[in-house]
Design a protein around this motif. Structure first.
Motif, PDB file in Angstrom:
ATOM      1  N   THR A   1       0.841  -1.184   0.000  1.00 23.67           N
ATOM      2  CA  THR A   1       0.000   0.000   0.000  1.00 23.67           C
ATOM      3  C   THR A   1       0.885   1.247   0.000  1.00 23.67           C
ATOM      4  O   THR A   1       1.780   1.385   0.833  1.00 23.67           O
ATOM      5  CB  THR A   1      -0.910   0.015   1.239  1.00 23.67           C
ATOM      6  OG1 THR A   1      -1.683  -1.175   1.235  1.00 23.67           O
ATOM      7  CG2 THR A   1      -1.813   1.224   1.227  1.00 23.67           C
ATOM      8  N   GLY A   2       0.660   2.133  -0.942  1.00 21.38           N
ATOM      9  CA  GLY A   2       1.440   3.365  -1.039  1.00 21.38           C
ATOM     10  C   GLY A   2       2.760   3.197  -1.759  1.00 21.38           C
ATOM     11  O   GLY A   2       3.568   4.109  -1.794  1.00 21.38           O
ATOM     12  N   PHE A   3       2.995   2.053  -2.347  1.00 21.85           N
ATOM     13  CA  PHE A   3       4.254   1.799  -3.052  1.00 21.85           C
ATOM     14  C   PHE A   3       4.053   2.189  -4.506  1.00 21.85           C
ATOM     15  O   PHE A   3       3.437   1.466  -5.283  1.00 21.85           O
ATOM     16  CB  PHE A   3       4.606   0.311  -2.930  1.00 21.85           C
ATOM     17  CG  PHE A   3       6.069   0.020  -3.051  1.00 21.85           C
ATOM     18  CD1 PHE A   3       6.922   0.280  -2.000  1.00 21.85           C
ATOM     19  CD2 PHE A   3       6.587  -0.527  -4.198  1.00 21.85           C
ATOM     20  CE1 PHE A   3       8.267   0.000  -2.090  1.00 21.85           C
ATOM     21  CE2 PHE A   3       7.930  -0.810  -4.305  1.00 21.85           C
ATOM     22  CZ  PHE A   3       8.773  -0.549  -3.250  1.00 21.85           C
ATOM     23  N   GLY A   4       4.546   3.376  -4.899  1.00 22.42           N
ATOM     24  CA  GLY A   4       4.305   3.905  -6.232  1.00 22.42           C
ATOM     25  C   GLY A   4       5.498   3.773  -7.149  1.00 22.42           C
ATOM     26  O   GLY A   4       6.464   3.051  -6.881  1.00 22.42           O
ATOM     27  N   LEU A   5       5.428   4.486  -8.256  1.00 26.21           N
ATOM     28  CA  LEU A   5       6.469   4.441  -9.271  1.00 26.21           C
ATOM     29  C   LEU A   5       7.833   4.905  -8.749  1.00 26.21           C
ATOM     30  O   LEU A   5       8.842   4.241  -9.010  1.00 26.21           O
ATOM     31  CB  LEU A   5       6.039   5.257 -10.492  1.00 26.21           C
ATOM     32  CG  LEU A   5       6.950   5.187 -11.700  1.00 26.21           C
ATOM     33  CD1 LEU A   5       7.033   3.760 -12.229  1.00 26.21           C
ATOM     34  CD2 LEU A   5       6.451   6.119 -12.784  1.00 26.21           C
ATOM     35  N   PRO A   6       7.930   6.015  -8.009  1.00 24.49           N
ATOM     36  CA  PRO A   6       9.249   6.423  -7.506  1.00 24.49           C
ATOM     37  C   PRO A   6       9.875   5.375  -6.579  1.00 24.49           C
ATOM     38  O   PRO A   6      11.080   5.122  -6.648  1.00 24.49           O
ATOM     39  CB  PRO A   6       8.974   7.718  -6.748  1.00 24.49           C
ATOM     40  CG  PRO A   6       7.706   8.230  -7.298  1.00 24.49           C
ATOM     41  CD  PRO A   6       6.911   7.025  -7.687  1.00 24.49           C
ATOM     42  N   GLU A   7       9.058   4.762  -5.747  1.00 30.83           N
ATOM     43  CA  GLU A   7       9.574   3.746  -4.837  1.00 30.83           C
ATOM     44  C   GLU A   7      10.046   2.513  -5.611  1.00 30.83           C
ATOM     45  O   GLU A   7      11.080   1.923  -5.295  1.00 30.83           O
ATOM     46  CB  GLU A   7       8.511   3.335  -3.818  1.00 30.83           C
ATOM     47  CG  GLU A   7       8.173   4.408  -2.818  1.00 30.83           C
ATOM     48  CD  GLU A   7       7.115   5.382  -3.308  1.00 30.83           C
ATOM     49  OE1 GLU A   7       6.831   6.356  -2.590  1.00 30.83           O
ATOM     50  OE2 GLU A   7       6.568   5.194  -4.411  1.00 30.83           O
ATOM     51  N   LEU A   8       9.285   2.144  -6.631  1.00 34.88           N
ATOM     52  CA  LEU A   8       9.665   0.994  -7.446  1.00 34.88           C
ATOM     53  C   LEU A   8      10.983   1.262  -8.175  1.00 34.88           C
ATOM     54  O   LEU A   8      11.884   0.417  -8.176  1.00 34.88           O
ATOM     55  CB  LEU A   8       8.572   0.661  -8.460  1.00 34.88           C
ATOM     56  CG  LEU A   8       8.897  -0.515  -9.386  1.00 34.88           C
ATOM     57  CD1 LEU A   8       8.885  -1.818  -8.607  1.00 34.88           C
ATOM     58  CD2 LEU A   8       7.928  -0.567 -10.535  1.00 34.88           C
ATOM     59  N   LEU A   9      11.107   2.428  -8.797  1.00 30.47           N
ATOM     60  CA  LEU A   9      12.340   2.757  -9.511  1.00 30.47           C
ATOM     61  C   LEU A   9      13.537   2.829  -8.569  1.00 30.47           C
ATOM     62  O   LEU A   9      14.628   2.355  -8.898  1.00 30.47           O
ATOM     63  CB  LEU A   9      12.180   4.078 -10.264  1.00 30.47           C
ATOM     64  CG  LEU A   9      11.221   4.050 -11.448  1.00 30.47           C
ATOM     65  CD1 LEU A   9      11.055   5.458 -12.015  1.00 30.47           C
ATOM     66  CD2 LEU A   9      11.694   3.091 -12.510  1.00 30.47           C
ATOM     67  N   ALA A  10      13.337   3.401  -7.386  1.00 32.03           N
ATOM     68  CA  ALA A  10      14.442   3.520  -6.430  1.00 32.03           C
ATOM     69  C   ALA A  10      14.886   2.155  -5.925  1.00 32.03           C
ATOM     70  O   ALA A  10      16.089   1.858  -5.888  1.00 32.03           O
ATOM     71  CB  ALA A  10      14.016   4.404  -5.257  1.00 32.03           C
ATOM     72  N   THR A  11      13.934   1.311  -5.548  1.00 38.86           N
ATOM     73  CA  THR A  11      14.314   0.019  -4.997  1.00 38.86           C
ATOM     74  C   THR A  11      14.890  -0.902  -6.069  1.00 38.86           C
ATOM     75  O   THR A  11      15.831  -1.652  -5.797  1.00 38.86           O
ATOM     76  CB  THR A  11      13.115  -0.673  -4.310  1.00 38.86           C
ATOM     77  OG1 THR A  11      12.042  -0.787  -5.233  1.00 38.86           O
ATOM     78  CG2 THR A  11      12.681   0.093  -3.086  1.00 38.86           C
ATOM     79  N   MET A  12      14.371  -0.835  -7.285  1.00 36.15           N
ATOM     80  CA  MET A  12      14.919  -1.680  -8.345  1.00 36.15           C
ATOM     81  C   MET A  12      16.315  -1.213  -8.769  1.00 36.15           C
ATOM     82  O   MET A  12      17.171  -2.030  -9.096  1.00 36.15           O
ATOM     83  CB  MET A  12      13.982  -1.713  -9.545  1.00 36.15           C
ATOM     84  CG  MET A  12      12.688  -2.425  -9.242  1.00 36.15           C
ATOM     85  SD  MET A  12      12.948  -4.066  -8.620  1.00 36.15           S
ATOM     86  CE  MET A  12      12.465  -5.011 -10.006  1.00 36.15           C
ATOM     87  N   SER A  13      16.562   0.088  -8.749  1.00 32.86           N
ATOM     88  CA  SER A  13      17.911   0.584  -9.037  1.00 32.86           C
ATOM     89  C   SER A  13      18.885   0.093  -7.977  1.00 32.86           C
ATOM     90  O   SER A  13      19.983  -0.384  -8.291  1.00 32.86           O
ATOM     91  CB  SER A  13      17.914   2.110  -9.087  1.00 32.86           C
ATOM     92  OG  SER A  13      17.105   2.576 -10.128  1.00 32.86           O
ATOM     93  N   PHE A  14      18.479   0.199  -6.722  1.00 37.79           N
ATOM     94  CA  PHE A  14      19.310  -0.295  -5.622  1.00 37.79           C
ATOM     95  C   PHE A  14      19.507  -1.806  -5.739  1.00 37.79           C
ATOM     96  O   PHE A  14      20.601  -2.326  -5.516  1.00 37.79           O
ATOM     97  CB  PHE A  14      18.675   0.078  -4.281  1.00 37.79           C
ATOM     98  CG  PHE A  14      19.448  -0.396  -3.085  1.00 37.79           C
ATOM     99  CD1 PHE A  14      20.770  -0.052  -2.904  1.00 37.79           C
ATOM    100  CD2 PHE A  14      18.842  -1.184  -2.130  1.00 37.79           C
ATOM    101  CE1 PHE A  14      21.490  -0.494  -1.805  1.00 37.79           C
ATOM    102  CE2 PHE A  14      19.534  -1.628  -1.026  1.00 37.79           C
ATOM    103  CZ  PHE A  14      20.869  -1.279  -0.860  1.00 37.79           C
ATOM    104  N   GLY A  15      18.461  -2.518  -6.112  1.00 39.01           N
ATOM    105  CA  GLY A  15      18.554  -3.964  -6.277  1.00 39.01           C
ATOM    106  C   GLY A  15      19.516  -4.365  -7.380  1.00 39.01           C
ATOM    107  O   GLY A  15      20.245  -5.352  -7.246  1.00 39.01           O
ATOM    108  N   HIS A  16      19.538  -3.611  -8.467  1.00 38.28           N
ATOM    109  CA  HIS A  16      20.470  -3.921  -9.546  1.00 38.28           C
ATOM    110  C   HIS A  16      21.909  -3.625  -9.131  1.00 38.28           C
ATOM    111  O   HIS A  16      22.831  -4.341  -9.546  1.00 38.28           O
ATOM    112  CB  HIS A  16      20.089  -3.171 -10.818  1.00 38.28           C
ATOM    113  CG  HIS A  16      19.040  -3.865 -11.612  1.00 38.28           C
ATOM    114  ND1 HIS A  16      17.721  -3.866 -11.245  1.00 38.28           N
ATOM    115  CD2 HIS A  16      19.113  -4.619 -12.733  1.00 38.28           C
ATOM    116  CE1 HIS A  16      17.027  -4.576 -12.110  1.00 38.28           C
ATOM    117  NE2 HIS A  16      17.853  -5.048 -13.031  1.00 38.28           N
ATOM    118  N   LEU A  17      22.117  -2.582  -8.335  1.00 39.50           N
ATOM    119  CA  LEU A  17      23.466  -2.333  -7.819  1.00 39.50           C
ATOM    120  C   LEU A  17      23.909  -3.477  -6.907  1.00 39.50           C
ATOM    121  O   LEU A  17      25.044  -3.967  -7.005  1.00 39.50           O
ATOM    122  CB  LEU A  17      23.520  -1.007  -7.059  1.00 39.50           C
ATOM    123  CG  LEU A  17      23.483   0.250  -7.897  1.00 39.50           C
ATOM    124  CD1 LEU A  17      23.355   1.483  -7.006  1.00 39.50           C
ATOM    125  CD2 LEU A  17      24.727   0.347  -8.743  1.00 39.50           C
TER     126      LEU A  17
END
Length: 91
Positions: free
Chosen positions: A60-76
């Motif tokens: 709940t409340g997990f939007g596009l900015p959160e997805l992009l930030a966490t996936m970028s961190f995950g790829h690092l």
């Protein structure tokens, strides 16, 4: 002198394992780990645009900015894991 040092640096770079299902599993696990960290670490969730798909109630409340930030961190994280595991001979 720079020319020789540059070629020496190119020769000394680490080689990675070729893509395999094990590499994909490591990258997927790193991204899921980053999403779990981001879910609890991001303090102001849902401020930006929402995702166009329905998510489970946990997100709940997990939007596009959160997805992009966490996936970028995950790829690092995943790149570091893949490099480390391949240099250790485990991948």
């Amino acid at each position: 002198m720079f020319h020789v040092a540059f070629h020496t640096a190119l020769i000394a770079t680490a080689t990675t394992a070729p893509w395999s299902i094990n590499t994909a599993i490591v990258m997927t696990a790193a991204n899921l780990f980053a999403i779990a960290i981001g879910y609890y670490a991001i303090q102001k969730r849902g401020v930006g645009p929402a995702l166009p798909v329905e998510l489970p109630a946990m997100f709940t409340g997990f939007g596009l900015p959160e997805l992009l930030a966490t996936m970028s961190f995950g790829h690092l994280l995943g790149a570091g894991f893949v490099l480390g595991l391949s240099n250790a001979g485990l991948l």
